[in-house]
Design an enzyme around this catalytic site. Structure first.
Site, PDB file in Angstrom:
ATOM      1  N   LYS A 156       0.281   0.547  15.020  1.00 25.07           N
ATOM      2  CA  LYS A 156       1.660   0.476  15.407  1.00 25.07           C
ATOM      3  C   LYS A 156       1.954  -0.647  16.147  1.00 25.07           C
ATOM      4  CE  LYS A 156       3.830   3.630  13.688  1.00 25.07           C
ATOM      5  NZ  LYS A 156       3.482   3.249  12.445  1.00 25.07           N
ATOM      6  N   HIS A 169       0.802  -1.254  -0.032  1.00 21.98           N
ATOM      7  CA  HIS A 169      -0.009  -0.033   0.064  1.00 21.98           C
ATOM      8  C   HIS A 169       1.018   1.081  -0.059  1.00 21.98           C
ATOM      9  CE1 HIS A 169      -4.284  -1.491   0.694  1.00 21.98           C
ATOM     10  NE2 HIS A 169      -3.540  -2.735   0.776  1.00 21.98           N
ATOM     11  N   TYR A 178       3.430   6.698   9.980  1.00 20.51           N
ATOM     12  CA  TYR A 178       2.528   5.489   9.790  1.00 20.51           C
ATOM     13  C   TYR A 178       3.603   4.245   8.686  1.00 20.51           C
ATOM     14  CZ  TYR A 178      -1.639   2.920   8.046  1.00 20.51           C
ATOM     15  OH  TYR A 178      -2.699   2.068   7.944  1.00 20.51           O
ATOM     16  N   TYR A 182      -9.641   5.844   6.323  1.00 24.22           N
ATOM     17  CA  TYR A 182      -9.654   6.168   7.693  1.00 24.22           C
ATOM     18  C   TYR A 182     -10.790   7.293   7.489  1.00 24.22           C
ATOM     19  CZ  TYR A 182      -5.659   3.629   9.395  1.00 24.22           C
ATOM     20  OH  TYR A 182      -4.695   2.401   9.464  1.00 24.22           O
ATOM     21  N   PRO A 192      -5.569   1.011  18.007  1.00 25.86           N
ATOM     22  CA  PRO A 192      -4.888   0.254  16.615  1.00 25.86           C
ATOM     23  C   PRO A 192      -4.937   1.381  15.660  1.00 25.86           C
ATOM     24  CG  PRO A 192      -7.383  -0.272  17.397  1.00 25.86           C
ATOM     25  CD  PRO A 192      -6.775   0.320  18.401  1.00 25.86           C
TER      26      PRO A 192
HETATM   27  C1  PHB Z   1      -6.502  -4.093   9.976  1.00 29.74           C
HETATM   28  O1  PHB Z   1      -6.702  -4.144   8.868  1.00 29.74           O
HETATM   29  O2  PHB Z   1      -7.095  -5.063  10.895  1.00 29.74           O
HETATM   30  C2  PHB Z   1      -6.241  -2.715  10.476  1.00 29.74           C
HETATM   31  C3  PHB Z   1      -5.434  -2.031   9.455  1.00 29.74           C
HETATM   32  C4  PHB Z   1      -5.205  -0.729   9.792  1.00 29.74           C
HETATM   33  C5  PHB Z   1      -5.485  -0.286  11.287  1.00 29.74           C
HETATM   34  C6  PHB Z   1      -5.900  -1.240  12.208  1.00 29.74           C
HETATM   35  C7  PHB Z   1      -6.284  -2.313  11.809  1.00 29.74           C
HETATM   36  O3  PHB Z   1      -4.868   1.109  11.701  1.00 29.74           O
END
Ligand code: PHB
Length: 391
Positions: A296, A75, A384, A203, A292
């Protein structure tokens, strides 16, 4: 009581414990890894899935996982969505790095397979009860094996990689366990059978709360939406779940499909007040947990391992204590940066029910100062994709 002797006794066969045993093996240092869970439980529990640039490089260079780039997906950016519009944060352009979507349980399958193939003493179903003699040069783990028989592991160093409910932590931090922050919300997570709704992760901040549109494969998707921490996962019908998700990503149409797993994830920020005492050290979630939102958790665990393994090599092969003495200071710098980033992403993207109109407008102003500024976006992209692991 059976007694086992080893150089490094590791409690926890998660990413931190397994990767540490892997690096130690490459350095010629013997270790024993125990975990109270079964191999199947470890390999099937659904966790997050974003690997930083440096985590992927470390897995590849050491042969810990060779499937990230074939099974996982690269990504080069994420979308931040607010006020009904999406804004791409282009990691490749901003910092020349990317991340990989590779579910943690796949990384665990790789690590377990490699460790067993290389003859690692790795014991499942073994419960650590406590650490004894933590002030000496020969700390011991007192445990119970899969049949309930007592087991003692005597080592030069004991490592707690045993997660947020760490048993080892007590020997390091004592009773004052650390620094906390609770959040007034949680994530409702689903897995569904559907094609991806977007090419990259979304997000999304909305007046109705946060949502994250993530992926697992061409046919399975992972999505989350903000909910109250005491939400019962069964309290929503499938149609209500899709409505809740859809409502939180205005301007995007999600591709729906059968939901086959659901869970509510409560989260908090935590850092243990001590991460090492004599010859007992903590890594991964045993030392710190992050919400989450910044992706990280596992990456921070891998960074701890790299620093600790160098310190153990110096200590155990050259009798040099300097790096193990510096271990807390070195890892805590990164840990607090990651704590800040995870807290920042969380507070910038979630809706707080006590927020005033001022707070809500300020939050959109904050999001605009990230997406409309190269400096703002670069901070996000740098954090990130992961700060360099500097040891
Ligand atoms: C996930 O795909 O489970 C996932 C991806 C990014 C995040 C948290 C969880 O920030």
């Amino acid at each position: 009581m059976t007694t086992v002797r080893t150089r490094v006794a590791i409690v926890g066969a998660g990413p931190a414990g397994l990767f540490l045993s892997h690096l130690l093996h490459l350095s010629g240092i013997e270790s024993v890894v125990i975990d109270q869970r079964s191999r199947e439980q470890i390999e099937t529990t659904i966790r997050a899935g974003i690997l930083e640039h440096g985590t992927v490089a470390a897995f590849e260079a050491t042969g810990a996982s060779t499937r990230v780039k074939t099974v996982g997906n690269q990504h080069d950016g994420i979308e931040l969505r607010f006020d009904g519009e999406g804004h791409r944060i282009d990691f490749a352009d901003l910092v020349g790095r990317s991340v990989w979507l590779y579910p943690q349980h796949e990384a665990l399958k790789d690590l377990i397979a490699v460790r067993l193939e290389q003859g690692q003493d790795l014991r499942f179903g073994v419960t650590a009860l406590r650490v004894e003699d933590e002030a000496s040069d020969q700390p011991r783990i007192i445990a119970e094996d899969a049949d309930g028989e007592p087991l003692e592991i005597v080592a030069d160093v004991v490592v707690g990689a045993d997660g947020s409910r760490s048993v080892v932590r007590k020997a390091v931090s004592g009773t004052h366990s650390g620094f906390f922050r609770e959040y007034p919300f949680a994530w409702f997570g689903i897995l569904c059978e559907a094609p991806p709704s977007a090419d990259e992760l979304i997000y999304s901040n909305s007046p109705d709360g946060f949502a994250l549109i993530s992926q697992r494969s061409a046919t399975v998707q992972r999505m989350y939406f903000q909910c109250a921490p005491d939400t019962d996962p069964q309290s929503y019908s499938e149609a209500q779940l899709w409505d809740a998700l859809q409502l939180r990503v205005p301007g995007t149409t999600l591709t729906e499909g059968p939901i086959f797993q659901r869970d509510v994830l409560r989260f908090r920020s935590f850092v243990a007040d001590e991460v090492r005492k004599n010859r007992v050290a903590l890594i991964g979630d045993a030392a710190h947990t992050v919400p989450p939102t910044g992706a990280k958790g596992m990456n921070l665990a891998i960074a701890d391992v790299i620093v600790l393994e160098r310190a153990l090599r110096a200590l155990l092969l050259e009798n040099d204590e300097r790096l193990i003495e510096q271990f807390p200071e070195t890892v805590l710098r990164r840990i607090w940066k990651a704590q800040h980033f995870s807290w920042w992403m969380t507070s910038m993207l979630h809706a707080d029910e006590n927020a005033t109109d001022f707070d809500r407008r300020r939050q959109v102003g904050e999001l605009r100062s990230v997406v409309e500024s190269r400096a703002g976006s670069t901070y996000l992209a740098e954090a990130y994709t992961g700060w360099p692991i500097d040891v």
